[in-house]
Design a protein around this motif. Structure first.
Motif, PDB file in Angstrom:
ATOM      1  N   ALA A   1      31.212  34.790  52.322  1.00  0.00           N
ATOM      2  CA  ALA A   1      29.807  35.054  52.530  1.00  0.00           C
ATOM      3  C   ALA A   1      29.306  34.236  53.615  1.00  0.00           C
ATOM      4  O   ALA A   1      27.979  34.562  54.126  1.00  0.00           O
ATOM      5  CB  ALA A   1      28.973  34.535  51.144  1.00  0.00           C
TER       6      ALA A   1
ATOM      7  N   GLU B   1      27.691  36.105  56.675  1.00  0.00           N
ATOM      8  CA  GLU B   1      26.188  36.788  56.462  1.00  0.00           C
ATOM      9  C   GLU B   1      25.063  36.095  56.944  1.00  0.00           C
ATOM     10  O   GLU B   1      24.127  36.653  57.137  1.00  0.00           O
ATOM     11  CB  GLU B   1      26.135  37.086  55.042  1.00  0.00           C
ATOM     12  CG  GLU B   1      27.233  38.246  54.637  1.00  0.00           C
ATOM     13  CD  GLU B   1      27.185  38.580  53.234  1.00  0.00           C
ATOM     14  OE1 GLU B   1      26.007  38.029  52.340  1.00  0.00           O
ATOM     15  OE2 GLU B   1      27.994  39.086  52.642  1.00  0.00           O
ATOM     16  N   ILE B   2      25.463  34.568  57.150  1.00  0.00           N
ATOM     17  CA  ILE B   2      24.373  33.878  57.464  1.00  0.00           C
ATOM     18  C   ILE B   2      23.648  33.986  58.560  1.00  0.00           C
ATOM     19  O   ILE B   2      22.119  33.904  58.646  1.00  0.00           O
ATOM     20  CB  ILE B   2      24.706  32.511  57.173  1.00  0.00           C
ATOM     21  CG1 ILE B   2      25.287  32.226  55.666  1.00  0.00           C
ATOM     22  CG2 ILE B   2      23.611  31.197  57.661  1.00  0.00           C
ATOM     23  CD1 ILE B   2      23.964  32.360  54.699  1.00  0.00           C
TER      24      ILE B   2
ATOM     25  N   ALA C   1      21.322  37.050  58.410  1.00  0.00           N
ATOM     26  CA  ALA C   1      20.102  36.665  57.357  1.00  0.00           C
ATOM     27  C   ALA C   1      19.162  35.631  58.177  1.00  0.00           C
ATOM     28  O   ALA C   1      18.071  35.901  57.963  1.00  0.00           O
ATOM     29  CB  ALA C   1      20.852  35.985  56.206  1.00  0.00           C
TER      30      ALA C   1
ATOM     31  N   ARG D   1      16.540  37.484  60.027  1.00  0.00           N
ATOM     32  CA  ARG D   1      15.781  38.301  59.109  1.00  0.00           C
ATOM     33  C   ARG D   1      14.735  37.193  58.567  1.00  0.00           C
ATOM     34  O   ARG D   1      13.427  37.759  58.617  1.00  0.00           O
ATOM     35  CB  ARG D   1      16.397  38.926  57.890  1.00  0.00           C
ATOM     36  CG  ARG D   1      17.537  40.141  58.146  1.00  0.00           C
ATOM     37  CD  ARG D   1      17.678  41.021  57.060  1.00  0.00           C
ATOM     38  NE  ARG D   1      18.658  40.324  56.293  1.00  0.00           N
ATOM     39  CZ  ARG D   1      20.092  40.381  56.595  1.00  0.00           C
ATOM     40  NH1 ARG D   1      20.544  40.909  57.430  1.00  0.00           N
ATOM     41  NH2 ARG D   1      20.869  39.713  55.510  1.00  0.00           N
TER      42      ARG D   1
ATOM     43  N   THR E   1      12.662  36.466  49.949  1.00  0.00           N
ATOM     44  CA  THR E   1      13.809  37.005  50.021  1.00  0.00           C
ATOM     45  C   THR E   1      14.894  36.342  50.870  1.00  0.00           C
ATOM     46  O   THR E   1      16.181  36.229  50.718  1.00  0.00           O
ATOM     47  CB  THR E   1      13.712  38.514  49.923  1.00  0.00           C
ATOM     48  OG1 THR E   1      12.898  39.020  49.038  1.00  0.00           O
ATOM     49  CG2 THR E   1      15.026  39.252  49.783  1.00  0.00           C
ATOM     50  N   SER E   2      14.424  36.374  52.188  1.00  0.00           N
ATOM     51  CA  SER E   2      15.378  35.964  53.259  1.00  0.00           C
ATOM     52  C   SER E   2      15.665  34.459  53.183  1.00  0.00           C
ATOM     53  O   SER E   2      16.783  33.969  53.560  1.00  0.00           O
ATOM     54  CB  SER E   2      14.534  36.111  54.755  1.00  0.00           C
ATOM     55  OG  SER E   2      14.532  37.430  54.914  1.00  0.00           O
TER      56      SER E   2
ATOM     57  N   ARG F   1      16.039  32.895  50.243  1.00  0.00           N
ATOM     58  CA  ARG F   1      17.291  32.674  49.246  1.00  0.00           C
ATOM     59  C   ARG F   1      18.415  33.113  49.924  1.00  0.00           C
ATOM     60  O   ARG F   1      19.580  32.637  49.571  1.00  0.00           O
ATOM     61  CB  ARG F   1      16.791  33.759  48.146  1.00  0.00           C
ATOM     62  CG  ARG F   1      15.549  33.250  47.403  1.00  0.00           C
ATOM     63  CD  ARG F   1      15.196  34.193  46.171  1.00  0.00           C
ATOM     64  NE  ARG F   1      14.025  33.793  45.583  1.00  0.00           N
ATOM     65  CZ  ARG F   1      13.476  34.441  44.622  1.00  0.00           C
ATOM     66  NH1 ARG F   1      13.384  35.920  44.402  1.00  0.00           N
ATOM     67  NH2 ARG F   1      12.320  34.047  43.970  1.00  0.00           N
ATOM     68  N   GLU F   2      18.431  34.251  50.923  1.00  0.00           N
ATOM     69  CA  GLU F   2      19.612  34.519  51.492  1.00  0.00           C
ATOM     70  C   GLU F   2      20.306  33.599  52.346  1.00  0.00           C
ATOM     71  O   GLU F   2      21.641  33.366  52.050  1.00  0.00           O
ATOM     72  CB  GLU F   2      19.318  35.685  52.412  1.00  0.00           C
ATOM     73  CG  GLU F   2      19.250  37.115  51.630  1.00  0.00           C
ATOM     74  CD  GLU F   2      19.143  38.296  52.640  1.00  0.00           C
ATOM     75  OE1 GLU F   2      19.914  39.148  52.681  1.00  0.00           O
ATOM     76  OE2 GLU F   2      18.162  38.458  53.308  1.00  0.00           O
ATOM     77  N   ILE F   3      19.491  32.821  53.029  1.00  0.00           N
ATOM     78  CA  ILE F   3      20.126  31.981  54.112  1.00  0.00           C
ATOM     79  C   ILE F   3      20.296  30.589  53.438  1.00  0.00           C
ATOM     80  O   ILE F   3      20.784  29.360  54.183  1.00  0.00           O
ATOM     81  CB  ILE F   3      19.126  31.583  55.109  1.00  0.00           C
ATOM     82  CG1 ILE F   3      17.776  31.300  54.663  1.00  0.00           C
ATOM     83  CG2 ILE F   3      19.069  33.023  55.992  1.00  0.00           C
ATOM     84  CD1 ILE F   3      17.014  30.760  56.159  1.00  0.00           C
TER      85      ILE F   3
ATOM     86  N   ARG G   1      18.188  28.814  43.781  1.00  0.00           N
ATOM     87  CA  ARG G   1      18.258  29.692  44.860  1.00  0.00           C
ATOM     88  C   ARG G   1      17.558  31.112  44.147  1.00  0.00           C
ATOM     89  O   ARG G   1      16.500  31.418  44.867  1.00  0.00           O
ATOM     90  CB  ARG G   1      19.777  30.183  44.936  1.00  0.00           C
ATOM     91  CG  ARG G   1      19.794  31.251  46.261  1.00  0.00           C
ATOM     92  CD  ARG G   1      21.132  31.797  46.429  1.00  0.00           C
ATOM     93  NE  ARG G   1      21.162  32.420  47.665  1.00  0.00           N
ATOM     94  CZ  ARG G   1      22.412  32.708  48.170  1.00  0.00           C
ATOM     95  NH1 ARG G   1      23.563  32.834  47.497  1.00  0.00           N
ATOM     96  NH2 ARG G   1      22.423  33.297  49.402  1.00  0.00           N
TER      97      ARG G   1
END
Length: 292
Positions: free
Chosen positions: A159, A162-163, A166, A169, A181-182, A184-186, A205
């Protein structure tokens, strides 16, 4: 007035009007007063709740203006470090404590430095946590390079790949929902190894909220108080994680070298969130610092 007897220090949620804008803060714990300013700017304060410190300090957690239940400024260009520092002063005045400890995380650390420089007589001690005395081109280039290298630092975590995308974004987000949302992704980028603690960190998170900074991190000029810090006469503790993508300990050491008599605590197994990754070491450093 004693810092522990003011009626303004009742536990729970409080609000006060500063410059005509609602400032919300939360009080928990007992002991000397420590005002806490979270990062972002724009990240909800709850991620920085520190129950272990509440056993030793009266923790005053700000909801910085523009976030959570606090008010919004009419002029978007007013979301500057000096404005946040003025609101800190308004809360300090409202609390009635002669002096307070200040703990600033990340962007909150910029605010604490500004406040300590402007009002050293009101500061019992400054705790600069995962922050820097300077931003600007070199600071951000350092951070972005570390984000780009993040997958290579954790090759065993699929995972992690993906950082970097992200993160782009998150930088491009145009509203609060997209930014939250972004973010939380990063979030894993803020830890030495988020996935090693995922079971404990997943609820944080999922609950993380943020409000997009109207200034998008821009100030009239990059933050830089390096020269001013040389004259700062306030006890100072600097806490930094080796794996913080904002330069590791590089900028913490710049602050440490610039502030006479400052203490530096390096968390070897932490990123930007040492209070969650190495809570015992983090708490111990602060308790030793504030102890008379």
């Amino acid at each position: 007035m004693s810092s522990t007897t003011s009626r303004s220090l009742a536990r729970g949620r409080h609000e006060v009007s500063i410059e005509g804008t609602r400032q919300v803060f939360h009080i928990a714990g007992t002991g000397p007063v420590c005002l806490v300013h979270s990062g972002g700017p724009g990240i909800a304060w709850e991620y920085l709740r520190m129950p272990a410190l509440e056993e030793h300090l009266t923790m005053v957690y700000l909801e910085p203006i523009g976030t959570g239940s606090s008010g919004r400024l009419d002029d978007r260009s007013d979301y500057r470090i000096d404005t946040y520092a003025r609101f800190v002063h308004g809360v300090v005045e409202h609390l009635g404590a002669p002096t307070v400890f200040l703990l600033g995380h990340s962007h909150g650390g910029f605010v604490v430095q500004r406040y300590a420089l402007d009002h050293p007589d009101r500061v019992a001690g400054a705790i600069l946590y995962s922050t820097s005395p300077v931003t600007g081109e070199e600071f951000w280039a350092d951070a972005m390079a570390n984000i780009g290298r993040f997958p290579q630092r954790l090759p065993h975590r699929p995972a992690a790949r993906e950082i970097p995308d992200a993160f782009q974004r998150a930088l491009a987000a145009q509203d609060d929902e997209a930014y939250t949302t972004s973010l939380r992704e990063i979030l894993p980028a803020y830890f030495a190894d988020y996935w090693a603690h995922e079971q404990d960190l997943a609820p944080l998170r999922a609950a993380l909220n943020a409000w997009i900074d109207p200034m998008h991190g821009e100030e009239p000029a990059p933050f830089d108080v390096r020269d001013q810090l040389r004259s700062l006469d306030v006890p100072t503790l600097i806490i930094s994680g080796v794996h913080d993508f904002f330069g590791g300990t590089r900028w913490a050491r710049v602050a440490h070298e610039g502030i006479t008599g400052s203490r530096l605590t390096v968390l070897e197994n932490s990123g930007h969130m040492g209070h969650l990754e190495q809570p015992q070491e983090f708490t111990r450093a602060i308790i030793e610092f504030v102890r008379p």
